[in-house]
Design a protein around this motif. Structure first.
Motif, PDB file in Angstrom:
ATOM      1  N   TYR A 210     -14.055   3.280  -3.023  1.00 28.01           N
ATOM      2  CA  TYR A 210     -14.617   2.101  -3.667  1.00 28.01           C
ATOM      3  C   TYR A 210     -15.721   1.514  -2.785  1.00 28.01           C
ATOM      4  O   TYR A 210     -15.609   1.512  -1.566  1.00 28.01           O
ATOM      5  N   ASN A 211     -16.740   0.956  -3.420  1.00 27.28           N
ATOM      6  CA  ASN A 211     -17.761   0.199  -2.702  1.00 27.28           C
ATOM      7  C   ASN A 211     -17.372  -1.278  -2.665  1.00 27.28           C
ATOM      8  O   ASN A 211     -18.137  -2.169  -3.056  1.00 27.28           O
ATOM      9  N   SER A 212     -16.172  -1.534  -2.216  1.00 26.17           N
ATOM     10  CA  SER A 212     -15.678  -2.906  -2.075  1.00 26.17           C
ATOM     11  C   SER A 212     -14.454  -2.872  -1.170  1.00 26.17           C
ATOM     12  O   SER A 212     -13.836  -1.819  -0.971  1.00 26.17           O
ATOM     13  N   ALA A 213     -14.106  -4.019  -0.628  1.00 23.52           N
ATOM     14  CA  ALA A 213     -12.889  -4.154   0.174  1.00 23.52           C
ATOM     15  C   ALA A 213     -11.737  -4.439  -0.785  1.00 23.52           C
ATOM     16  O   ALA A 213     -11.451  -5.589  -1.123  1.00 23.52           O
ATOM     17  N   LYS A 214     -11.075  -3.396  -1.253  1.00 21.71           N
ATOM     18  CA  LYS A 214     -10.048  -3.520  -2.292  1.00 21.71           C
ATOM     19  C   LYS A 214      -8.832  -4.293  -1.805  1.00 21.71           C
ATOM     20  O   LYS A 214      -8.249  -5.080  -2.543  1.00 21.71           O
ATOM     21  N   TYR A 215      -8.408  -4.053  -0.565  1.00 19.12           N
ATOM     22  CA  TYR A 215      -7.207  -4.695  -0.033  1.00 19.12           C
ATOM     23  C   TYR A 215      -7.598  -5.677   1.068  1.00 19.12           C
ATOM     24  O   TYR A 215      -8.308  -5.313   2.006  1.00 19.12           O
ATOM     25  N   THR A 216      -7.119  -6.896   0.940  1.00 16.56           N
ATOM     26  CA  THR A 216      -7.389  -7.911   1.953  1.00 16.56           C
ATOM     27  C   THR A 216      -6.105  -8.462   2.570  1.00 16.56           C
ATOM     28  O   THR A 216      -6.158  -9.313   3.453  1.00 16.56           O
ATOM     29  N   LYS A 217      -4.954  -7.979   2.115  1.00 15.22           N
ATOM     30  CA  LYS A 217      -3.666  -8.363   2.686  1.00 15.22           C
ATOM     31  C   LYS A 217      -2.670  -7.270   2.331  1.00 15.22           C
ATOM     32  O   LYS A 217      -2.983  -6.345   1.566  1.00 15.22           O
ATOM     33  N   ASN A 218      -1.462  -7.332   2.879  1.00 14.81           N
ATOM     34  CA  ASN A 218      -0.444  -6.337   2.592  1.00 14.81           C
ATOM     35  C   ASN A 218      -0.171  -6.257   1.093  1.00 14.81           C
ATOM     36  O   ASN A 218      -0.271  -7.253   0.369  1.00 14.81           O
ATOM     37  N   PHE A 219       0.184  -5.057   0.632  1.00 14.11           N
ATOM     38  CA  PHE A 219       0.394  -4.824  -0.794  1.00 14.11           C
ATOM     39  C   PHE A 219       1.505  -3.808  -0.977  1.00 14.11           C
ATOM     40  O   PHE A 219       1.951  -3.157  -0.014  1.00 14.11           O
ATOM     41  N   ILE A 220       1.959  -3.647  -2.216  1.00 16.01           N
ATOM     42  CA  ILE A 220       2.984  -2.659  -2.540  1.00 16.01           C
ATOM     43  C   ILE A 220       2.292  -1.481  -3.214  1.00 16.01           C
ATOM     44  O   ILE A 220       1.727  -1.643  -4.301  1.00 16.01           O
ATOM     45  N   PRO A 221       2.294  -0.293  -2.601  1.00 17.51           N
ATOM     46  CA  PRO A 221       1.686   0.869  -3.254  1.00 17.51           C
ATOM     47  C   PRO A 221       2.401   1.183  -4.561  1.00 17.51           C
ATOM     48  O   PRO A 221       3.579   0.847  -4.738  1.00 17.51           O
ATOM     49  N   ALA A 222       1.702   1.833  -5.456  1.00 22.38           N
ATOM     50  CA  ALA A 222       2.276   2.175  -6.756  1.00 22.38           C
ATOM     51  C   ALA A 222       3.560   2.962  -6.591  1.00 22.38           C
ATOM     52  O   ALA A 222       3.692   3.793  -5.692  1.00 22.38           O
ATOM     53  N   ALA A 223       4.531   2.699  -7.448  1.00 23.92           N
ATOM     54  CA  ALA A 223       5.821   3.387  -7.387  1.00 23.92           C
ATOM     55  C   ALA A 223       5.690   4.804  -7.908  1.00 23.92           C
ATOM     56  O   ALA A 223       4.905   5.086  -8.810  1.00 23.92           O
ATOM     57  N   ALA A 224       6.477   5.705  -7.356  1.00 26.51           N
ATOM     58  CA  ALA A 224       6.522   7.080  -7.837  1.00 26.51           C
ATOM     59  C   ALA A 224       7.525   7.183  -8.979  1.00 26.51           C
ATOM     60  O   ALA A 224       7.981   6.189  -9.530  1.00 26.51           O
ATOM     61  N   SER A 225       7.904   8.408  -9.320  1.00 27.74           N
ATOM     62  CA  SER A 225       8.766   8.614 -10.477  1.00 27.74           C
ATOM     63  C   SER A 225      10.128   7.955 -10.320  1.00 27.74           C
ATOM     64  O   SER A 225      10.735   7.546 -11.291  1.00 27.74           O
ATOM     65  N   ASP A 226      10.628   7.865  -9.096  1.00 26.29           N
ATOM     66  CA  ASP A 226      11.893   7.197  -8.824  1.00 26.29           C
ATOM     67  C   ASP A 226      11.666   6.160  -7.741  1.00 26.29           C
ATOM     68  O   ASP A 226      11.921   6.413  -6.572  1.00 26.29           O
ATOM     69  N   PRO A 227      11.179   4.979  -8.094  1.00 27.78           N
ATOM     70  CA  PRO A 227      10.849   3.996  -7.072  1.00 27.78           C
ATOM     71  C   PRO A 227      12.067   3.546  -6.303  1.00 27.78           C
ATOM     72  O   PRO A 227      13.192   3.597  -6.789  1.00 27.78           O
TER      73      PRO A 227
END
Length: 256
Positions: A210-227
């Motif tokens: 991305y041409n932007s700072a997408k994350y500026t603090k802690n986040f939860i990555p997308a869940a997989a098939s069995d989160p």
């Protein structure tokens, strides 16, 4: 994930998911059964970038975080190279899901920008452990948090003005002064750098730039098939997950 999925995220459909940061997206590689860039499909405008394969990048069934398969890089001569991408090195985000099999070399390239302001994003073997690192043209920049073999990691490098931040599984683990680099056009390599050194041995999927700072603090990555959800989570969804637990993170001397 980049693509819409069915059957608990195990099967990809041809349709891309929406993305709140789509306007700044310049490359998106699901790497589930082909090498296609789909960033323009997500944005709804422009054209997708052509990708060239070097070596033989296989798609391994039943080894993935999403889609039921992922691109396997052999640690030798496998590499994907994009056409020209306009990269804004003042504010950018590089992210991917990565599963390392073993540290075949001292450095392993996840993504490289090959223009005059060269950047390499990957994993470096440092003394007895392996860590996230960047080579930014002025030197190597290492984190101190271990990135082990045989586990899926979400890795993100975010340049926000004059500072670069490293996120591992959604946790900020390192920052440094990243004033190096300005807007330029680059070829992007995945899995090995343009000099054909530092090959990655393992699996990669959902590479995004991305041409932007997408994350500026802690986040939860997308869940997989069995989160990884347990019965007392706010969602109230019961557990029984098959999703591999992330290894404990040690963030610049402390654990989380």
């Amino acid at each position: 994930p980049i693509l819409n999925t069915v059957n608990g995220c195990k099967i990809a459909t041809p349709i891309t998911r929406t993305d709140a940061n789509a306007s700044s997206l310049v490359l998106a590689l699901p790497l589930c059964d082909n090498f296609n860039d789909v960033h323009a499909d997500i944005k709804g405008s422009g054209g997708n970038i052509g990708i060239t394969e070097s070596g033989t990048v296989d798609f391994q069934i039943n080894q993935s975080n999403f889609y039921g398969r992922a691109g396997k890089f052999d640690g030798s001569n496998d590499k994907l190279t994009s056409g020209t991408v306009a990269v804004n090195q003042a504010n950018l985000t590089v992210e991917a899901w990565v599963y390392f099999l073993n540290a075949d070399s001292s450095n392993e390239t996840v993504v490289e920008f090959t223009g005059s302001n060269r950047w390499i994003f990957g994993r470096k073997k440092a003394s007895s452990s392996s860590v996230m690192y960047i080579y930014d043209g002025s030197g190597e920049r290492l984190s101190s948090t271990s990135v082990n073999d045989d586990a899926w990691y979400h890795m993100a490098w975010v340049k926000d003005g004059g500072t670069v931040h490293y996120y591992l599984n959604g946790v900020k683990i390192h920052s440094y002064d990243g004033s190096y680099g300005t807007t330029s056009s680059d070829t992007i390599c995945v899995g090995r750098n343009d000099d054909d050194y530092e090959p990655l041995h393992g699996y990669i999927q959902d590479v995004r730039v991305y041409n932007s700072a997408k994350y500026t603090k802690n986040f939860i990555p997308a869940a997989a098939s069995d989160p990884d959800i347990v019965p007392d989570t706010p969602s109230g969804v019961s557990g029984g997950s098959k999703f591999a637990k992330y290894p404990p993170l040690t963030v610049d001397g402390g654990s989380t």
